[in-house]
Motif scaffolding. Structure first.
Motif, PDB file in Angstrom:
ATOM      1  N   SER A   1     -20.120  -2.566  13.407  1.00 44.44           N
ATOM      2  CA  SER A   1     -19.754  -1.671  14.512  1.00 44.44           C
ATOM      3  C   SER A   1     -18.331  -1.192  14.394  1.00 44.44           C
ATOM      4  N   ASP A   2     -17.267  -1.968  14.166  1.00 46.48           N
ATOM      5  CA  ASP A   2     -16.193  -1.585  14.066  1.00 46.48           C
ATOM      6  C   ASP A   2     -15.923  -0.837  12.787  1.00 46.48           C
ATOM      7  N   THR A   3     -16.454  -1.071  11.970  1.00 45.39           N
ATOM      8  CA  THR A   3     -16.265  -0.226  10.579  1.00 45.39           C
ATOM      9  C   THR A   3     -16.904   1.467  10.942  1.00 45.39           C
ATOM     10  N   ARG A   4     -18.093   1.401  11.536  1.00 46.05           N
ATOM     11  CA  ARG A   4     -18.541   2.455  11.934  1.00 46.05           C
ATOM     12  C   ARG A   4     -17.701   3.400  12.903  1.00 46.05           C
TER      13      ARG A   4
ATOM     14  N   LEU B   1       1.110  -1.388  -0.134  1.00 44.61           N
ATOM     15  CA  LEU B   1      -0.089   0.031   0.067  1.00 44.61           C
ATOM     16  C   LEU B   1       0.702   1.107   0.082  1.00 44.61           C
ATOM     17  N   PRO B   2       0.382   2.279  -0.821  1.00 39.99           N
ATOM     18  CA  PRO B   2       1.056   3.449  -0.699  1.00 39.99           C
ATOM     19  C   PRO B   2       1.555   4.079   0.709  1.00 39.99           C
ATOM     20  N   ALA B   3       2.125   5.125   0.955  1.00 41.99           N
ATOM     21  CA  ALA B   3       1.747   5.853   2.377  1.00 41.99           C
ATOM     22  C   ALA B   3       0.584   6.492   2.676  1.00 41.99           C
ATOM     23  N   PRO B   4       0.189   6.177   3.860  1.00 35.19           N
ATOM     24  CA  PRO B   4      -1.264   6.787   3.980  1.00 35.19           C
ATOM     25  C   PRO B   4      -1.173   8.278   4.593  1.00 35.19           C
ATOM     26  N   VAL B   5      -2.432   8.807   4.310  1.00 30.55           N
ATOM     27  CA  VAL B   5      -2.564  10.306   4.727  1.00 30.55           C
ATOM     28  C   VAL B   5      -3.010  10.097   6.308  1.00 30.55           C
ATOM     29  N   ALA B   6      -3.458   9.055   6.556  1.00 30.58           N
ATOM     30  CA  ALA B   6      -3.793   8.839   8.025  1.00 30.58           C
ATOM     31  C   ALA B   6      -3.596   7.303   8.245  1.00 30.58           C
ATOM     32  N   SER B   7      -3.360   7.157   9.520  1.00 34.20           N
ATOM     33  CA  SER B   7      -3.277   5.672  10.144  1.00 34.20           C
ATOM     34  C   SER B   7      -3.275   5.614  11.504  1.00 34.20           C
ATOM     35  N   GLY B   8      -3.766   4.444  11.987  1.00 34.22           N
ATOM     36  CA  GLY B   8      -3.960   4.212  13.371  1.00 34.22           C
ATOM     37  C   GLY B   8      -4.902   3.449  13.963  1.00 34.22           C
ATOM     38  N   TYR B   9      -5.317   3.278  15.086  1.00 34.07           N
ATOM     39  CA  TYR B   9      -6.124   2.483  15.728  1.00 34.07           C
ATOM     40  C   TYR B   9      -7.384   3.111  16.266  1.00 34.07           C
ATOM     41  N   VAL B  10      -8.491   2.300  16.509  1.00 32.73           N
ATOM     42  CA  VAL B  10      -9.606   2.769  17.036  1.00 32.73           C
ATOM     43  C   VAL B  10     -10.031   2.009  18.123  1.00 32.73           C
ATOM     44  N   ASP B  11     -10.400   2.293  19.209  1.00 33.82           N
ATOM     45  CA  ASP B  11     -10.845   1.348  19.995  1.00 33.82           C
ATOM     46  C   ASP B  11     -12.493   1.018  20.275  1.00 33.82           C
ATOM     47  N   ASN B  12     -12.977   0.086  19.946  1.00 33.88           N
ATOM     48  CA  ASN B  12     -14.494  -0.429  19.749  1.00 33.88           C
ATOM     49  C   ASN B  12     -15.003  -1.923  20.236  1.00 33.88           C
ATOM     50  N   GLU B  13     -15.801  -1.897  21.075  1.00 36.80           N
ATOM     51  CA  GLU B  13     -16.455  -3.170  21.473  1.00 36.80           C
ATOM     52  C   GLU B  13     -15.288  -4.126  21.831  1.00 36.80           C
ATOM     53  N   GLY B  14     -14.109  -3.724  22.669  1.00 33.84           N
ATOM     54  CA  GLY B  14     -13.302  -4.605  23.306  1.00 33.84           C
ATOM     55  C   GLY B  14     -12.206  -5.128  22.270  1.00 33.84           C
TER      56      GLY B  14
ATOM     57  N   ARG C   1      -3.606  -6.426  11.733  1.00 38.41           N
ATOM     58  CA  ARG C   1      -2.966  -5.922  12.874  1.00 38.41           C
ATOM     59  C   ARG C   1      -3.994  -5.434  14.131  1.00 38.41           C
ATOM     60  N   SER C   2      -5.530  -5.851  13.753  1.00 32.61           N
ATOM     61  CA  SER C   2      -6.473  -5.733  14.941  1.00 32.61           C
ATOM     62  C   SER C   2      -6.722  -6.680  15.623  1.00 32.61           C
ATOM     63  N   THR C   3      -7.005  -6.519  16.934  1.00 34.93           N
ATOM     64  CA  THR C   3      -7.292  -7.459  17.930  1.00 34.93           C
ATOM     65  C   THR C   3      -8.539  -7.862  18.086  1.00 34.93           C
ATOM     66  N   ARG C   4      -8.896  -8.750  18.874  1.00 37.08           N
ATOM     67  CA  ARG C   4     -10.325  -9.023  19.183  1.00 37.08           C
ATOM     68  C   ARG C   4     -10.401  -9.265  20.682  1.00 37.08           C
ATOM     69  N   ASP C   5     -11.762  -9.482  21.360  1.00 39.32           N
ATOM     70  CA  ASP C   5     -11.926  -9.911  22.569  1.00 39.32           C
ATOM     71  C   ASP C   5     -12.307 -11.376  22.543  1.00 39.32           C
ATOM     72  N   ASP C   6     -13.169 -11.839  23.541  1.00 39.47           N
ATOM     73  CA  ASP C   6     -13.560 -13.164  23.683  1.00 39.47           C
ATOM     74  C   ASP C   6     -14.540 -13.714  23.038  1.00 39.47           C
ATOM     75  N   ARG C   7     -15.379 -12.523  22.580  1.00 39.51           N
ATOM     76  CA  ARG C   7     -16.639 -12.948  21.960  1.00 39.51           C
ATOM     77  C   ARG C   7     -16.591 -13.632  20.596  1.00 39.51           C
ATOM     78  N   PRO C   8     -17.744 -14.285  20.430  1.00 40.21           N
ATOM     79  CA  PRO C   8     -17.595 -15.037  18.861  1.00 40.21           C
ATOM     80  C   PRO C   8     -17.446 -13.673  18.048  1.00 40.21           C
ATOM     81  N   TYR C   9     -17.106 -14.157  16.720  1.00 40.94           N
ATOM     82  CA  TYR C   9     -17.173 -13.335  15.616  1.00 40.94           C
ATOM     83  C   TYR C   9     -18.463 -12.789  15.181  1.00 40.94           C
ATOM     84  N   SER C  10     -18.850 -11.837  14.805  1.00 45.68           N
ATOM     85  CA  SER C  10     -20.065 -11.433  14.079  1.00 45.68           C
ATOM     86  C   SER C  10     -19.922 -10.367  13.177  1.00 45.68           C
TER      87      SER C  10
END
Length: 298
Positions: free
Chosen positions: A107-110, A28-41, A92-101
Motif C-alpha cells: 500500500s505504501d508503494t502504491r 545516489l545521484p541528485a534526484p529529480v523529485a524527493s519527498g514524503y507521502v503520508d499513508n496508513e499511519g 527515513r520512513s516512519t511506522r505506526d504501532d501496527r505489526p509489519y505486513s
C-alpha cells in the motif's frame, strides 16, 4: 582487488564485501523529485531519478534506498526513471504501532506511485522488497509491468538455517549505522529488526494457488551462494507463476547488487527489456504541476 582505491562498477568484484565494509555504497545521484507521502499511519520517503519508463526499486529488510547506489545510475543511463522507496520503519520512513505486513508496504508503494503520477511500473525487489512487489502485483496487477524477484521466499519452507558469516556481519553493521544516521527514531533498530523478523517468519505465505494468481511477468532470481534462500524454493516460485523464469546468478550471494553490480545490472536490464508492456514515463509537467523540487540526497 585493491580495497583502498575506489572501484568502477565495471568489473567490480567484492564477494566478501570488504570494500563495502570500508566505503559503503556509492551515493545516489541528485534526484529529480524527493519527498514524503503520508499513508496508513506512516510517512514514507521516496526519490525519483532520470526520465523514461518508471522502475520501482524496493530494498531488503533492515536496509534503505541507498542500497541501490550501483543500480540507479545503470537504470537512468539505460533510459528509465528509477524510483526508490524507504520501506516503512526503515531508512527515513516512519511506522505506526501496527505489526509489519507486506500488504501494508505494498500500500505504501502504491501511495508513492500515486504521488509521482505513476500508473504502472516495473519492480526490482531485493529480499523483503521482492515480496512487497509480488504482493502488490498479485493484488493490483494493473499497477505492475513485472517483478524482478531477487532473493526471497514466499513461505517459511524456502529459508535455510541461519549460519553466521563475516559477509553477513559486514552488511548488518552497515544497516545499524545507516539506520542511526537516517531514521527519525534512531534508537529503535533492534525493535524494528525483531518486528520485521516476526513478519518474515509467517508472510506472505503464498502457496501454489496464490502464486498461480500472479498475472504479471516474473523472474525468480537467486545468487548461487545465497545465505538465506533455498535454490529449490526459487525454482518452485518460477514453476508456479505462469510464464515465470528462474535465473541463477553465478558466484554471488544474497548481496549480489553490491558484490558484482555489473552482473546484477545486466540481468536486471535484460529483464526490463524482455518483460511486460511499455509503460509511460513520468511527464516532466507532472513534477512541475505538483510542485516537486530537486533536493539534496542525504
Amino acid at each position: 582487488m585493491d580495497h583502498g582505491s575506489p572501484p568502477s562498477t565495471t568489473g567490480l568484484s567484492d564477494d566478501d564485501l570488504t570494500y563495502f565494509a570500508v566505503h559503503g555504497v556509492p551515493p545516489l545521484p541528485a534526484p529529480v523529485a524527493s519527498g514524503y507521502v503520508d499513508n496508513e499511519g506512516a510517512r514514507i520517503w521516496y526519490a525519483s531519478f532520470g526520465a523514461g519508463p518508471p522502475v520501482v526499486l524496493l530494498h531488503g529488510g533492515l536496509g534503505n534506498s541507498g542500497n541501490w547506489g550501483y543500480q540507479v545510475p545503470a537504470l537512468t543511463e539505460a533510459g528509465y526513471t528509477a524510483v526508490v522507496i524507504d520501506s516503512r520503519g526503515q531508512g527515513r520512513s516512519t511506522r505506526d504501532d501496527r505489526p509489519y505486513s507486506y500488504e501494508l508496504m505494498a500500500s505504501d508503494t502504491r501511495a508513492v506511485m500515486d504521488a509521482l503520477g505513476v500508473a504502472k511500473a516495473a519492480f526490482i525487489g531485493w529480499s523483503d522488497g521482492a515480496d512487497i512487489a509480488l504482493v502488490l502485483s498479485r493484488r493490483t496487477p494493473d499497477r505492475s509491468a513485472g517483478v524482478f524477484f531477487f532473493a526471497c521466499n514466499v513461505d517459511p519452507s524456502g529459508t535455510k538455517p541461519f549460519e553466521p558469516s563475516d559477509v553477513i556481519d559486514r552488511i548488518y553493521g552497515h544497516h545499524v549505522n545507516e539506520y542511526a544516521a537516517l531514521s527519525p527514531t534512531p534508537d529503535d533498530f533492534e525493535a524494528m529488526r525483531d518486528d520485521l523478523g516476526a513478519m518474515q517468519a509467517t508472510q506472505p505465505d503464498y502457496g501454489p494457488n496464490e502464486l498461480g494468481e500472479v498475472a504479471v511477468p516474473v523472474w525468480s532470481v537467486l545468487g548461487e551462494h545465497d545465505e538465506f534462500i533455498e535454490r529449490e524454493h526459487a525454482e518452485y516460485i518460477a514453476h508456479h507463476i505462469r510464464g515465470a523464469r528462474f535465473v541463477l546468478l553465478p558466484g554471488v550471494s544474497h548481496f549480489a547488487p553490491l558484490q558484482r553490480p555489473e552482473l546484477f545490472n545486466r540481468t536486471m536490464l535484460e529483464f526490463l527489456s524482455r518483460t511486460g508492456p511499455e509503460v509511460q514515463p513520468i511527464e516532466p509537467a507532472f513534477h512541475k504541476r505538483h510542485g516537486f523540487r530537486r533536493m539534496r540526497h542525504r
